[in-house]
Design a protein around this motif. Structure first.
Motif, PDB file in Angstrom:
ATOM      1  N   VAL A 121     -11.323   6.121  -5.885  1.00 18.12           N
ATOM      2  CA  VAL A 121     -10.741   6.914  -7.343  1.00 18.12           C
ATOM      3  C   VAL A 121     -10.803   8.539  -6.647  1.00 18.12           C
ATOM      4  N   SER A 172      -7.004   1.845 -11.269  1.00 22.84           N
ATOM      5  CA  SER A 172      -5.457   2.172 -11.470  1.00 22.84           C
ATOM      6  C   SER A 172      -5.504   4.569 -11.000  1.00 22.84           C
ATOM      7  N   PHE A 196      -9.139   9.797  -3.954  1.00 22.30           N
ATOM      8  CA  PHE A 196      -7.674   9.658  -3.797  1.00 22.30           C
ATOM      9  C   PHE A 196      -7.248  10.792  -4.468  1.00 22.30           C
ATOM     10  N   ALA A 207      -3.459   6.855  -0.332  1.00 23.55           N
ATOM     11  CA  ALA A 207      -4.228   6.444  -0.801  1.00 23.55           C
ATOM     12  C   ALA A 207      -4.842   4.836  -0.552  1.00 23.55           C
ATOM     13  N   ASP A 216      -8.012   6.194   1.832  1.00 24.29           N
ATOM     14  CA  ASP A 216      -8.192   7.034   0.641  1.00 24.29           C
ATOM     15  C   ASP A 216      -9.221   5.413   0.692  1.00 24.29           C
ATOM     16  N   VAL A 265      -0.378  -1.757  -3.706  1.00 18.47           N
ATOM     17  CA  VAL A 265      -0.150  -0.719  -4.834  1.00 18.47           C
ATOM     18  C   VAL A 265       1.036  -1.582  -5.932  1.00 18.47           C
ATOM     19  N   TYR A 273       1.804  10.436  -0.126  1.00 16.63           N
ATOM     20  CA  TYR A 273       1.043   9.552  -1.185  1.00 16.63           C
ATOM     21  C   TYR A 273       0.614   8.347  -0.795  1.00 16.63           C
ATOM     22  N   LEU A 274       1.794   7.705  -0.878  1.00 16.39           N
ATOM     23  CA  LEU A 274       1.116   6.683  -0.319  1.00 16.39           C
ATOM     24  C   LEU A 274       0.316   6.166   0.573  1.00 16.39           C
ATOM     25  N   VAL A 297      -0.880   3.045  -8.238  1.00 15.08           N
ATOM     26  CA  VAL A 297      -1.767   1.650  -7.353  1.00 15.08           C
ATOM     27  C   VAL A 297      -2.867   1.636  -8.156  1.00 15.08           C
ATOM     28  N   SER A 324      -5.884   8.517 -14.001  1.00 18.41           N
ATOM     29  CA  SER A 324      -6.436   7.504 -13.772  1.00 18.41           C
ATOM     30  C   SER A 324      -6.988   6.215 -15.439  1.00 18.41           C
ATOM     31  N   ILE A 373      -7.768   2.968  -1.391  1.00 18.96           N
ATOM     32  CA  ILE A 373      -7.154   2.047  -2.300  1.00 18.96           C
ATOM     33  C   ILE A 373      -6.378   0.925  -1.871  1.00 18.96           C
TER      34      ILE A 373
END
Length: 230
Positions: free
Chosen positions: A67, A113, A70, A131, A134, A139, A127-128, A47, A86, A136
């Motif tokens: 980041v 990323s 996440f 993201a 938070d 993807v 988990y997605l 992501v 990361s 993000i």
């Protein structure tokens, strides 16, 4: 049995012939293919957070915070540190290009990323969602994998060997020849690519069950030259 002059029976692609130096004795060259269908049980996804602001410092701070949040969420949900990485900050100036005059600096774009290995495929959506919550906003991809890759590869390899043997025996019988021993084997393990789900923006919901119904085809190949006994 009839005498056999120097000739060859070949069942293979053009590419296969370039692998072998053509032997001077009667022979059969075959290419065996094998594949195994597996159900994915793990995944890896990447992501990205992309932000454009007026100043470089502001862009950096915004991206770094997303980041950090996440990564903290992953840890609090039991993801081991070895299962995520990361990238460093990537910062680029953004310009406006008028028809006349010099380019004008209008801001800075910052990107970072995060790559996450999901040991349990059932947790991928969770988990997605983390993201998304938070901050993000992209993807890059989702790769579906199997944990026991080596075992599946071995099954595909044995299927390829069996296929090569069956082809050679069939050809020899068809041309009323007697198949001899294997003279040469050329093997390069196939570079199997995991199932890759399409890239998407985080503000667009993906089909939650699409990857759960996916399968992975693991392939292998072997090129073999057999002598013909005469």
């Amino acid at each position: 049995m009839r005498a056999v002059t120097k000739w060859a029976i070949a069942l293979s692609s053009v590419a296969s012939f370039s692998v072998f130096a053509n032997p001077s004795f009667p022979h059969i060259a075959t290419t065996g293919y094998g594949e195994v269908v597996a159900k994915p049980d793990m995944a890896e996804f990447s992501v990205k957070v992309v932000e454009t602001t007026l100043t470089a410092e502001q862009a950096k701070q915004t991206v770094d915070k997303v980041v950090e949040d996440f990564l903290a969420s992953l840890k609090s949900n039991g993801v081991e540190a070895d299962n995520f990485t990361s990238s460093n900050l990537y910062l680029t100036p953004q310009y406006h290009y008028p028809k006349k005059g010099k380019p004008e600096l209008v801001g800075y774009r910052a990107t970072r990323s995060v790559t996450v290995v999901v040991e349990d495929l059932s947790q991928l959506n969770q988990y997605l969602d983390l993201a998304l919550a938070d901050g993000i906003n992209q993807v890059n991809n989702i790769r579906l994998k199997v944990k026991d890759q080596a075992s599946y590869q071995e099954q595909a390899r044995m299927a390829a060997i069996k296929d090569a043997n069956q082809k050679a025996k069939s050809l020899a019988e068809g041309f009323e020849q007697e198949l001899g021993p294997v003279w040469r084997v050329n093997y390069n393990m196939q570079n199997n690519q995991p199932v890759l789900m399409r890239s998407m923006a985080m503000d667009a919901k993906s089909e939650a069950s699409s990857y759960q119904d996916s399968t992975i085809v693991i392939r292998d190949r072997v090129d073999v030259i057999y002598k013909l006994d005469n």
